[in-house]
Structure formats: structure tokens, C-alpha cells
Design an enzyme around this catalytic site. Structure first.
Site, short mmCIF file in Angstrom:
data_model
loop_
_atom_site.label_atom_id
_atom_site.label_comp_id
_atom_site.label_asym_id
_atom_site.label_seq_id
_atom_site.Cartn_x
_atom_site.Cartn_y
_atom_site.Cartn_z
N CYS A 46 38.37 74.89 45.36
CA CYS A 46 38.02 74.41 46.87
C CYS A 46 36.80 75.35 47.09
O CYS A 46 36.96 76.79 47.13
CB CYS A 46 39.35 74.63 47.53
N ASP A 53 41.97 73.17 42.56
CA ASP A 53 42.23 71.87 43.03
C ASP A 53 42.39 71.33 41.76
O ASP A 53 41.80 71.32 40.60
CB ASP A 53 41.23 71.21 43.78
#
Length: 148
Positions: A46, A53
Site C-alpha cells: 500500500c 496487499d
């Protein structure tokens, strides 16, 4: 066929911009056929929080003169592990980079991202309509259901 990584020890690139994508000749440039790569454990960061992620990526393409060399693709995917970008930017960037290297007849990428803040984000991009007579199976990734 000259590649930078095939058959050689290779380090993981530090970021996607420095990753080299190798291509190899298409043995059947006279016909349209689907090539699929599935990356079920893709990881990026992120750009705001630095938290990981995770996504399941599916890349489908019809080669023209060139195909992607799979080891270089794997190293390119690994290069995102410490790279911060939003889901949408990452998915489209991967697709566009492959198009730049391969000049395929057609390419699509599906990015099935696991929830961030309780909301899964799926991102899809393609270069245009698929060739008319191409067998194009579903990408096979169900929508996120959590515990069902």
C-alpha cells in the site's frame, strides 16, 4: 534467443522499473492461441500505509511474434513486493508493460485483490476485443466471499 535470466542465476529486481522482461520467439505466429499466466500469490505494498496487499493475477494474451519468458516474468512480479502503488495502478501497469515488450495481438489482465479496509478491489484491463475465433476460458477466480 538471447535472454538476460533464462538458464542463469538472477537476483530479484529492486523495483518494477528496473526489472527486465525477456521475450522469446513465438513458435506459432501464424495462429491465434491463448497463453495464460496465473500469479496466485502476488504481493505489493500500500503506498500510504506500507502494509502488504495481496492479489491473484490472471494474464491472458495472444502472442504475435513474441512470447514472455516465464522466469523474467516471475522476477518482474517479485519486484513488486517492496513497491508501493494502488491496486488499479499496479494492475494496469503490469498489463501495459507486457504490451510494450511483446506487442501481442491481444492481452487482458485480471487483478483480483484481497480486501483492504474490508473491501476487495478487482481491476480488469485489456487491449481491445479478443480475436474472433479465440477460445477464451473464464479466468476462474470467484468473487471474494469471505467466510461465505
Amino acid at each position: 534467443m538471447e535472454t538476460s535470466v533464462l538458464g542463469r542465476p538472477a537476483e530479484i529486481p529492486i523495483d518494477p522499473a528496473s526489472a527486465v522482461l525477456d521475450r522469446v520467439p513465438n513458435p506459432h505466429p501464424d495462429i491465434d492461441y491463448l497463453i495464460r499466466f496465473t500469479v496466485p500469490e502476488f504481493t505489493a505494498l500500500c503506498p500510504i500505509t506500507g502494509q502488504p496487499d495481496f492479489a491473484h493475477l490472471v494474464i491472458d494474451y495472444v502472442a504475435d511474434q513474441w512470447m514472455i519468458e516465464s522466469k523474467s516474468l516471475k522476477l518482474f512480479m517479485f519486484s513488486y513486493r517492496n513497491h508501493g502503488a494502488f491496486h488499479e495502478a499496479t494492475t494496469v501497469e503490469i498489463g501495459r508493460r507486457l504490451v510494450d515488450v511483446l506487442a501481442p495481438r491481444w492481452l487482458r489482465i485480471g487483478g483480483y485483490w484481497y480486501p483492504r479496509g474490508g473491501i476487495p478491489i478487482d481491476v480488469f484491463w485489456q487491449t481491445g476485443a479478443a480475436p474472433a475465433n479465440l477460445w477464451l476460458p473464464e479466468q476462474g477466480v470467484p468473487g471474494y466471499r469471505g467466510r461465505g
